[in-house]
Design an enzyme around this catalytic site. Structure first.
Site, PDB file in Angstrom:
ATOM      1  N   GLY A 349       0.823  -1.198   0.000  1.00 29.54           N
ATOM      2  CA  GLY A 349       0.000   0.000   0.000  1.00 29.54           C
ATOM      3  C   GLY A 349       0.855   1.246   0.000  1.00 29.54           C
ATOM      4  O   GLY A 349       2.085   1.182   0.156  1.00 29.54           O
ATOM      5  N   THR A 356       4.145  -0.453   8.534  1.00 27.19           N
ATOM      6  CA  THR A 356       5.264  -0.781   9.420  1.00 27.19           C
ATOM      7  C   THR A 356       4.820  -0.881  10.871  1.00 27.19           C
ATOM      8  O   THR A 356       5.182  -1.820  11.590  1.00 27.19           O
ATOM      9  CB  THR A 356       6.365   0.279   9.270  1.00 27.19           C
ATOM     10  OG1 THR A 356       6.783   0.332   7.894  1.00 27.19           O
ATOM     11  CG2 THR A 356       7.557  -0.067  10.133  1.00 27.19           C
ATOM     12  N   SER A 672      -4.480   2.059 -18.010  1.00 28.04           N
ATOM     13  CA  SER A 672      -5.742   2.518 -17.419  1.00 28.04           C
ATOM     14  C   SER A 672      -6.180   3.872 -17.947  1.00 28.04           C
ATOM     15  O   SER A 672      -7.140   4.442 -17.435  1.00 28.04           O
ATOM     16  CB  SER A 672      -5.607   2.590 -15.888  1.00 28.04           C
ATOM     17  OG  SER A 672      -4.631   3.539 -15.526  1.00 28.04           O
ATOM     18  N   LYS A 715      -8.220   4.134  -6.707  1.00 29.52           N
ATOM     19  CA  LYS A 715      -8.660   5.173  -7.640  1.00 29.52           C
ATOM     20  C   LYS A 715      -9.949   5.839  -7.160  1.00 29.52           C
ATOM     21  O   LYS A 715     -10.120   7.052  -7.299  1.00 29.52           O
ATOM     22  CB  LYS A 715      -8.852   4.564  -9.026  1.00 29.52           C
ATOM     23  CG  LYS A 715      -7.538   4.106  -9.667  1.00 29.52           C
ATOM     24  CD  LYS A 715      -7.752   3.420 -10.991  1.00 29.52           C
ATOM     25  CE  LYS A 715      -6.424   2.994 -11.616  1.00 29.52           C
ATOM     26  NZ  LYS A 715      -6.597   2.288 -12.897  1.00 29.52           N
TER      27      LYS A 715
END
Length: 780
Positions: A349, A356, A672, A715
């Protein structure tokens, strides 16, 4: 004044020839020309001069050709005998291809008494130098020389003089000046020889001392062996430590074998140090230490929920892992070691979404120790597998060091930034990680330094990455992929309220009773001051506001409880950094709003198209990759082939068409943007602007079919942040909407489409607006 002679010139580099010297010269083209000219026109005589880098030589020597032949390697050469020193005059013409000059010989004069004294002093220094090298034959030659000038010029053979010093001697016709310089240089050389001899003597004495000590130690070892006391100090201690330690059988056997080698090794040899370091590393590893996992699934979920907002997929996976292990323990099944008992999860991501910090929460929920291994920028395979013990300064790899740091054999190991691992001539660290992360192999992981099987099957590995495409396919196949796509506006407000604000209040030394930050203010900061998938910038802005509050309280002792509302945010953070720009960008025809995924999360992409008079062609700018360039070509071909259906004049497309994607300094690529390019080109050709609230994503084929893409959730989150209300996605991506938060779907009208014509029918506004007419007129 001596008679001036006309002679061909032979220039040599890296060699200075003084009068009286006999030297072989390798002949290049220019030197061969000089030798040929001398042999035919000047009675085998030529002027030999050094070739200088900074200026032309002022002096040379008149040399006689003794012999012409070839060197051992076959190169042509000539043996020259240097005679009288000569001052070089002007260039003259002469036969052949050689350079001819006027040379004025420097006449020798009778030596003065002072010059004879200097010559005697210099001769004694030269003889002292030659005696140190036992060069008695050369000493006899020097003893026979009585002329001071000849003695000074013999320095041309001296190896301790530099070419610059020899050039100075050549250009110094005065005997007294030459001898004075030589005396100074020779004294310096003798001083250096004395220092070198002293160092050599010291080293020799040290080696003799070490040899003597080694012999005595060997004798002492033999005496101890005869007395039955053959265990050297230290080795006995290591043997006791190995026997007392809880080690696996194979590790104990290898350690005792190394202790035996240590007992036989000399304390002075390097091998003893290597063995001790290896034994220390093995004994420090927690071979028999394992923490007990928490069995309360409910409590573990509560810990995860308390530390992180959202991230349901990750939390569910950890709870599932814990539940399975708990049931295996209840039924008496093996839960420690064994093939495939570990788990490897990859959290992928954008930055700032909590990947983390999630590792620490997982370790706390399981009751395990936690260790982080940073892999960003690692390019050496030995960083993972360790160095072989034959190398100086060898160390175990990061995995072994992480186990030692954790203090148990079943820690939670976070492999941070696994997508930033590189490869170069030192190997591929990603390939070395394959064995580490494969549950079917890592129960026998072998580090090069330890050279022992290390069981990693009970280690819980978590890997983090920003971009999945950067992870090698073979490595990704070993991991269970969990995507963390970012937070919605409501999520960010909740995270700021529950986690970020209390932490920043503590850092700013403020109490919760001294400051109230309303939800409206938090929402204002999230909406208009940040554009990110995570919350790092949000936390920085909160810290900035709290620092300003603390400063005002420090300067105003009467300050009461402060409240920061939406209207006060500008006072503390300045003007808003982000405002919805889609209406402004799309108010003219030829601009469409697309959606893309970058390493920082989802983002809005504006694609512009324009046409000018000129030869038909397509120009692409904006640092586009090959995939996007192909998408633009396909989009233009689709619009041209369906011009009648779209209401486009075919002649309008037979012009020079320019497609640009702003932010040209940022590389852009990916399948895209096809439908967005079709929409932009159609808008440009028809003069109808694209609706400002509409965004779209998807690849297009030549016949207009909309193909599926990735990153739908990211998106749509980006579309919500940009203020879009209608988004077109490929129909085959409709199942991906299950992963999208409900509040995002409520705020955006998501429309799955199969054909790009469906997008054009809705996205293009009517051409009656003033802005559309003005743009169409400008394009024409």
């Amino acid at each position: 004044m001596a008679d001036i002679q006309r002679l061909p010139v032979l220039s040599v580099t890296d060699l200075v020839v003084l009068p009286g010297m006999v030297v072989p010269i390798e002949l290049d083209e220019a030197a061969q020309a000089a030798v040929d000219a001398a042999r035919t026109s000047s009675e085998d005589t030529l002027l030999l001069a050094p070739r200088l880098e900074d200026r032309y030589a002022a002096y040379g020597v008149i040399a006689t050709i003794q012999q012409v032949g070839r060197l051992a390697g076959g190169a042509p050469a000539a043996v020259l005998r240097a005679g009288q020193r000569a001052r070089i005059g002007v260039g003259v013409t002469g036969p052949g291809a050689a350079l001819w000059v006027e040379a004025e010989p420097v006449e020798a004069h009778a030596a003065t008494e002072h010059e004879k004294e200097l010559a005697a002093e210099y001769k004694s220094l030269v003889i002292a130098s030659l005696q140190k090298r036992d060069a008695w034959q050369v000493i006899d030659t020097v003893q026979r020389v009585t002329d001071p000038g000849t003695l000074a010029d013999m320095a041309g053979y001296a190896s301790y003089l530099t070419a610059e010093q020899k050039r100075q001697l050549l250009e110094t016709p005065e005997i007294e000046a030459r001898l004075t310089a030589l005396i100074s240089w020779t004294k310096d050389h003798l001083a250096e020889l004395e220092v070198s001899e002293k160092i050599s003597d010291d080293v020799r004495e040290g080696m003799e001392k070490n040899q003597r000590e080694f012999l005595l130690r060997q004798q002492l070892a033999a005496i101890r062996k005869e007395l039955g006391e053959d265990e050297p100090d230290g080795a006995q201690d290591y043997r006791g430590r190995v026997e007392a330690a809880e080690l696996p059988a194979n590790v104990r056997e290898a350690a005792l074998r190394e202790v035996g080698r240590l007992e036989r090794a000399s304390d002075q040899g390097p091998e003893a140090g290597w063995i001790r370091t290896w034994l220390d590393t093995v004994l420090e590893l927690p071979w028999a230490v394992r923490t007990t996992d928490a069995t309360d699934v409910t409590s573990a979920r509560a810990v995860l929920d308390a530390d992180h907002h959202g991230l349901t997929d990750v939390k569910d996976r950890i709870v599932e892992y814990l539940a399975v292990r708990s049931r295996r323990a209840e039924r008496g099944l093996e839960v420690v070691g064994g093939r495939g008992s570990g788990a490897v999860m990859a959290l992928v991501g954008p930055p700032g979404v909590g990947k983390t910090s999630l590792g620490e929460s997982v370790a706390r929920a399981l009751g395990r120790t936690f260790v982080r291994v940073a892999l960003g920028g690692v390019r050496d395979e030995a960083e993972i597998r360790g160095h072989r013990r034959t190398y100086v300064g060898a160390l175990p790899g990061r995995i072994v060091r992480a186990i030692g740091e954790a203090g148990s054999m079943n820690p939670v190991v976070l492999l941070d930034e696994i997508d930033k691992v590189g490869a170069d001539y030192r190997g591929d660290p990603a390939a070395a990680l394959l064995e580490v992360l494969d549950p079917a192999q890592n129960h026998t992981f072998r580090d090069h330094y330890l050279d022992l099987d290390l069981d990693l099957s009970d280690v819980l590995f978590l890997a983090t990455a920003n971009v999945i495409e950067s992870i090698p396919a073979a490595l990704l196949d070993r991991m269970e992929l969990i995507s963390i796509d970012g937070y919605t506006e409501d999520d960010k407000v909740a995270i700021a309220r529950e986690y970020l604000l209390p932490r920043q209040l503590e850092r700013a030394a403020l109490d919760a009773g001294e400051l109230e930050l309303t939800d409206a203010a938090l929402r204002e900061i999230v909406a208009n001051y940040t554009r990110e998938a995570g919350v790092r910038q949000l936390e920085r802005l909160l810290a900035k506001a709290l620092r300003k509050v603390a400063t005002r309280m420090a300067t105003d002792e009467q300050a009461e409880r402060r409240t920061i509302d939406a209207g006060d945010v500008r006072t503390y953070l300045g003007r808003a950094r982000f405002t919805p720009e889609s209406p402004e960008r799309t108010e003219v025809p030829g601009v469409a709003t697309g959606l893309a995924v970058t390493g920082l999360g989802g983002d809005v992409l504006f694609i512009e198209a324009s046409a000018t008079q000129g030869a038909a062609g397509l120009t692409l700018t904006g640092q586009l990759g090959e995939v996007m360039k192909e998408s633009a070509q396909i989009a233009l071909s689709y619009v041209r082939s369906h011009a009648g259906e779209l209401g486009v004049d075919a002649e309008a497309l037979d012009r020079s068409i320019h497609v640009h994607v702003p932010a040209g300094a940022v590389p852009k690529d990916g399948p895209s943007a096809g439908v967005t390019m079709v929409t932009a080109l159609t808008s440009m050709a028809t003069g109808r602007p694209v609706r400002s609230e509409v965004g779209m994503t998807g690849e297009v084929t030549l016949n207009g079919r909309v193909l599926p893409i990735g990153g739908v959730k990211q998106k749509l989150l980006a579309a919500q942040r940009a203020g879009l209300t209608t988004v077109f996605i490929p129909a085959r991506n409709e199942p991906d909407l299950d992963d999208v938060p409900a509040d995002v779907l409520a705020a955006i009208d998501v429309r799955p489409v199969k054909d790009v014509a469906e997008i054009l029918a809705y996205a293009l506004a009517e051409s009656g607006t003033a802005s559309a007419r003005g743009s169409q007129h400008a394009a024409a």
